[in-house]
Design an enzyme around this catalytic site. Structure first.
Site, mmCIF file in Angstrom:
data_model
loop_
_atom_site.group_PDB
_atom_site.id
_atom_site.type_symbol
_atom_site.label_atom_id
_atom_site.label_comp_id
_atom_site.label_asym_id
_atom_site.label_seq_id
_atom_site.Cartn_x
_atom_site.Cartn_y
_atom_site.Cartn_z
ATOM 1 N N SER A 7 -12.350 30.153 67.297
ATOM 2 C CA SER A 7 -12.644 30.590 66.199
ATOM 3 C C SER A 7 -11.069 30.732 65.256
ATOM 4 O O SER A 7 -10.030 30.384 65.698
ATOM 5 C CB SER A 7 -12.972 31.719 65.996
ATOM 6 O OG SER A 7 -12.183 32.921 66.907
ATOM 7 N N GLU A 9 -9.594 32.193 62.094
ATOM 8 C CA GLU A 9 -9.108 33.658 61.171
ATOM 9 C C GLU A 9 -8.520 33.625 60.163
ATOM 10 O O GLU A 9 -7.855 33.022 59.632
ATOM 11 C CB GLU A 9 -7.889 34.503 61.909
ATOM 12 C CG GLU A 9 -7.865 35.699 60.905
ATOM 13 C CD GLU A 9 -6.894 36.724 61.837
ATOM 14 O OE1 GLU A 9 -6.582 36.785 63.449
ATOM 15 O OE2 GLU A 9 -5.960 37.870 61.720
ATOM 16 N N ASP A 101 -2.785 49.728 60.640
ATOM 17 C CA ASP A 101 -1.817 50.183 60.743
ATOM 18 C C ASP A 101 -2.003 51.876 59.536
ATOM 19 O O ASP A 101 -2.230 51.824 58.622
ATOM 20 C CB ASP A 101 -0.705 49.773 60.792
ATOM 21 C CG ASP A 101 -0.627 48.060 62.001
ATOM 22 O OD1 ASP A 101 0.127 48.888 62.725
ATOM 23 O OD2 ASP A 101 -0.248 47.414 60.545
ATOM 24 N N PHE A 210 6.861 37.453 61.111
ATOM 25 C CA PHE A 210 5.729 38.593 61.888
ATOM 26 C C PHE A 210 6.121 38.458 63.425
ATOM 27 O O PHE A 210 5.460 39.699 63.651
ATOM 28 C CB PHE A 210 4.799 37.088 61.585
ATOM 29 C CG PHE A 210 3.960 36.791 60.877
ATOM 30 C CD1 PHE A 210 3.862 37.740 59.259
ATOM 31 C CD2 PHE A 210 3.335 35.480 60.222
ATOM 32 C CE1 PHE A 210 3.210 37.115 58.050
ATOM 33 C CE2 PHE A 210 2.643 35.009 59.667
ATOM 34 C CZ PHE A 210 3.081 36.155 57.788
ATOM 35 N N HIS A 258 -8.482 31.854 69.113
ATOM 36 C CA HIS A 258 -8.659 32.494 68.149
ATOM 37 C C HIS A 258 -7.835 32.129 67.531
ATOM 38 O O HIS A 258 -6.088 32.948 67.558
ATOM 39 C CB HIS A 258 -8.376 33.784 68.026
ATOM 40 C CG HIS A 258 -9.067 34.822 66.863
ATOM 41 N ND1 HIS A 258 -9.885 34.994 65.885
ATOM 42 C CD2 HIS A 258 -8.459 35.013 66.237
ATOM 43 C CE1 HIS A 258 -9.678 35.140 65.021
ATOM 44 N NE2 HIS A 258 -9.016 35.493 64.772
#
Ligand SMILES: Cc1cc2nc3c(=O)[nH]c(=O)nc-3n(C[C@H](O)[C@H](O)[C@H](O)COP(=O)(O)OP(=O)(O)OC[C@H]3O[C@@H](n4cnc5c(N)ncnc54)[C@H](O)[C@@H]3O)c2cc1C
Length: 287
Positions: A7, A9, A101, A210, A258
């Site tokens: 998949s 994103e 968050d 990140f 993913h």
């Protein structure tokens, strides 16, 4: 031989250039028969309208299933339900249900009484809107704000018991970390397919940034391999690394991936074995 399933994103584009890149990338990645495409949701009011617009546009343009991310932190229950209805009106029946968050401010504190307490509660409540297919998030290296690894697993177990269909992992760079996490989940009797989250590295400094924010460990080997590379060597090493990580995950019995695309095109060897199916091959198996 077990087929691999992917998949992809995406995040809602914000500029005309970003929009062109988004559609180009989405079109290219669709050729690999993804199980679904997912669109992120701007937490705490930022970019939520862009998410709604992008989800509606993608849903109108493609036959590939769409999973819309939806966060509850900073929104009332009524607001979350209204957004879920909006996704449903666009034909989307898959959600990635998330806390999002937290930000401490007076407005959010005032809303908190009307927020969900947990993703499990959110899933339970959103069934009143529609019998969505719910994906949730999980953290192979433990969420940075987790009280403990055990509590992190308990939160995941609650999401599984609320009826989530799969848990998509935060990205990680060491396949063995994911395998250990899968074994811990099995030992905690978490009955949920776990999807391995992959972040292809395009810009090593950005990936480190990140990773720092979400608690993902970057093995020393990657620092050594990416140090001082120009753009084309970075691309070559990045492809080699994602293939190496994916091969190792496949050796561990994982076939469900993913990819955090960052709206960029991708091409690595294992994508070519991808199959369009909705099940998951990476079931939780005790060590
Ligand atoms: C696959 C994936 C997709 C994502 N998509 C988006 C997106 O579209 N938009 C976006 O804004 N963010 C997104 N995120 C980031 C996510 O919102 C953050 O990681 C957030 O901090 C936790 O969300 P969650 O749904 O995992 O929450 P939870 O499952 O509730 O929390 C995860 C863990 O964090 C700890 N924790 C954190 N906060 C609390 C708390 N207040 N109380 C108790 N425990 C807490 C617990 O240990 C818990 O297990 C995504 C993350 C992943 C892995």
């Amino acid at each position: 031989m077990t087929n691999n399933q992917f998949s992809f994103e995406f995040f809602p584009p914000r500029t005309a250039v970003g929009e062109r890149r988004f559609w180009r990338s989405l079109g290219q990645l669709e050729t690999f028969n993804p199980a679904f495409l997912s669109i992120t949701f701007g937490a705490l009011g930022s970019g939520q309208q862009q998410s709604l617009t992008t989800v509606a546009q993608v849903s109108a343009e493609t036959a590939t299933p769409i999973a819309a991310h939806l966060t509850f932190e900073g929104s009332t229950r009524d607001e979350v339900r209204a957004i879920a209805r909006n996704f449903l009106d666009s034909g989307v029946t898959r959600l990635v249900a998330l806390r999002g968050d937290a930000r401490e401010d007076a407005e959010l504190a005032a809303k908190r009484g009307y927020c969900y307490q947990s993703v499990a509660e959110m899933i339970d409540d959103l069934r009143s809107v529609h019998d969505f297919d719910f994906s949730v998030a999980c953290y192979p290296e433990v969420h940075p704000h987790a009280r403990s690894a055990q509590h992190d697993l308990q939160v995941l177990k609650d999401k599984a018991e609320a009826g989530a269909t799969r848990a998509i992992s935060q990205f990680f760079f060491d396949a063995d970390d994911f395998a250990r996490f899968r074994d811990s989940a099995a030992a905690a009797a978490i009955d949920l397919p776990l999807v391995a989250g992959l972040l292809p590295i395009r810009d090593f400094e950005r990936a480190c940034d990140f990773a720092g924010k979400c608690g993902a460990r970057i093995p020393q080997r990657l620092h050594s391999r990416f140090a001082g590379l120009d753009a084309s060597d970075t691309e070559r090493v990045a492809r080699d690394e994602i293939e190496r990580q994916t091969d190792r995950l496949i050796e561990h019995g994982c076939h469900d991936f993913h990819v955090y695309t960052l709206n960029k095109t991708l091409n690595f060897r294992q994508l070519k074995s991808s199959v369009p199916a909705s099940g998951s091959a990476c079931t939780v198996v005790a060590a």
